[in-house]
Design an enzyme around this catalytic site. Structure first.
Site, mmCIF file in Angstrom:
data_model
loop_
_atom_site.group_PDB
_atom_site.id
_atom_site.type_symbol
_atom_site.label_atom_id
_atom_site.label_comp_id
_atom_site.label_asym_id
_atom_site.label_seq_id
_atom_site.Cartn_x
_atom_site.Cartn_y
_atom_site.Cartn_z
ATOM 1 N N ASP A 82 -10.608 -2.837 6.983
ATOM 2 C CA ASP A 82 -9.522 -2.444 7.884
ATOM 3 C C ASP A 82 -8.414 -3.504 7.872
ATOM 4 O O ASP A 82 -8.700 -4.693 7.701
ATOM 5 C CB ASP A 82 -10.091 -2.287 9.305
ATOM 6 N N ASN A 117 -8.832 9.732 7.941
ATOM 7 C CA ASN A 117 -7.753 9.128 7.143
ATOM 8 C C ASN A 117 -6.987 10.177 6.328
ATOM 9 O O ASN A 117 -5.815 9.997 6.011
ATOM 10 C CB ASN A 117 -8.294 8.080 6.152
HETATM 11 C C1 FPP Z 1 -7.654 0.492 6.399
HETATM 12 O O1 FPP Z 1 -6.403 -0.096 6.563
HETATM 13 C C2 FPP Z 1 -7.847 0.885 5.021
HETATM 14 C C3 FPP Z 1 -7.836 2.177 4.578
HETATM 15 C C4 FPP Z 1 -7.627 3.360 5.420
HETATM 16 C C5 FPP Z 1 -8.023 2.484 3.189
HETATM 17 C C6 FPP Z 1 -8.867 1.517 2.417
HETATM 18 C C7 FPP Z 1 -8.553 1.729 1.034
HETATM 19 C C8 FPP Z 1 -8.417 0.773 0.102
HETATM 20 C C9 FPP Z 1 -8.705 -0.645 0.305
HETATM 21 C C10 FPP Z 1 -7.918 1.147 -1.236
HETATM 22 C C11 FPP Z 1 -8.619 2.243 -1.979
HETATM 23 C C12 FPP Z 1 -10.082 2.014 -2.134
HETATM 24 C C13 FPP Z 1 -10.714 1.786 -3.286
HETATM 25 C C14 FPP Z 1 -12.190 1.700 -3.285
HETATM 26 C C15 FPP Z 1 -10.031 1.607 -4.552
HETATM 27 P P1 FPP Z 1 -5.377 0.594 7.557
HETATM 28 O O2 FPP Z 1 -4.362 1.308 6.732
HETATM 29 O O3 FPP Z 1 -6.089 1.451 8.537
HETATM 30 O O4 FPP Z 1 -4.776 -0.685 8.222
HETATM 31 P P2 FPP Z 1 -4.143 -0.784 9.669
HETATM 32 O O5 FPP Z 1 -5.237 -0.473 10.653
HETATM 33 O O6 FPP Z 1 -3.705 -2.224 9.734
HETATM 34 O O7 FPP Z 1 -2.998 0.185 9.707
#
Ligand code: FPP
Length: 254
Positions: free
Chosen positions: A17, A65
């Site tokens: 996250d 998501n």
């Molecule tokens: C959370 O950060 C992260 C996600 C919703 C996506 C995670 C995906 C990746 C790291 C990339 C793709 C995965 C792979 C395995 C290649 P957020 O966007 O919710 O952050 P925030 O809470 O700060 O907005």
């Protein structure tokens, strides 16, 4: 890395996250945070193997998501496809088996194809396991399992009177994956967000204040060290565990 080799968690599950906040803090578009997040994914897959962690589960995309703005969802799908195209040969070289949990059939054709290719190309490896949770939600998993179990009862393959956690849990997506020993969530949030709710019944939890792009091999090693300092009691007393007077873990865990 100096981490003691005894009592390494067999399965570490991570809620990655903070990509969005990482980008915002730098005045960058959210996509840049996700890009940096993918770099961390690569580093952590390597670090887990170096530490001797046999199962690593990454919460890459929740069911919720997928409701984000279409631009962000499409960018995440592009990153996933690109990651798999580049990384499948590395997984093969390192003998890492890739699996997924969640409804991947609902993902766009590009990443879905790459996933199927990587799953097939690595399916015979046994020592190292990377599990990507994609379009995953624990409640949906439980409902899917209940449906499959009910169908098995209707077909006479299960007797409801015999139901126990060890019979029912065979219908979860994680049927042949051991429960996580350690759950890590980055970004300072202290929620499970519909992730492996049943499987984490006895997991130790560590909430790191770091945003996912800032998480590193050293942080993973530090989390493992903290895990090694904890006493896992599985509902028993510390005294029972010391004298070996009680079975562990309880019979209700698979
Ligand atoms: C959370 O950060 C992260 C996600 C919703 C996506 C995670 C995906 C990746 C790291 C990339 C793709 C995965 C792979 C395995 C290649 P957020 O966007 O919710 O952050 P925030 O809470 O700060 O907005």
């Amino acid at each position: 890395m100096q981490t003691a080799s005894a009592n390494i968690p067999n399965h570490v599950a991570i809620i990655m996250d903070g990509n969005g906040r990482w980008a915002k803090q730098r005045g960058l578009p959210r996509l840049e945070g996700h890009r940096r997040g993918v770099e961390t994914v690569r580093a952590i897959i390597d670090a887990a193997r170096e530490l001797g962690i046999r199962y690593l589960t990454l919460y890459a995309l929740s069911t919720e998501n997928l409701q984000r703005p279409p631009d962000e969802v499409s960018a995440l799908m592009g990153l996933l496809e690109h990651f798999l195209r580049r990384e499948t040969k590395v997984l093969i070289k390192n003998r890492v088996r890739l699996r997924t949990i969640g409804h991947i059939e609902a993902l766009p054709a590009g990443p879905c194809r790459e996933l199927q290719h990587a799953i097939e190309a690595t399916r015979l490896f046994t020592d190292w396991n990377l599990v990507l949770a994609l379009n995953y939600g624990s409640r949906t998993e439980l409902v899917d399992a209940a449906r499959a179990y009910a169908a098995a009862v209707a077909a006479g393959r299960e007797q409801p009177g015999d139901a126990s956690w060890s019979t029912f849990s065979r219908y979860l997506y994680t049927a042949d994956i051991p429960d996580p020993d350690l759950l890590i969530r980055t970004s300072g949030e202290t929620r499970l967000s519909n992730f492996l709710l049943m499987q984490c019944a006895y997991a130790e939890m560590i909430f790191s204040p770091l945003l996912w792009p800032d998480f590193s091999k050293a942080e993973l090693a530090a989390a493992v060290e903290e895990y090694q300092r904890r006493e896992r009691r599985f509902g028993l007393t510390g005294e029972q565990l010391k004298t070996g007077a009680a079975p562990r873990p309880p019979a209700d865990t698979p």
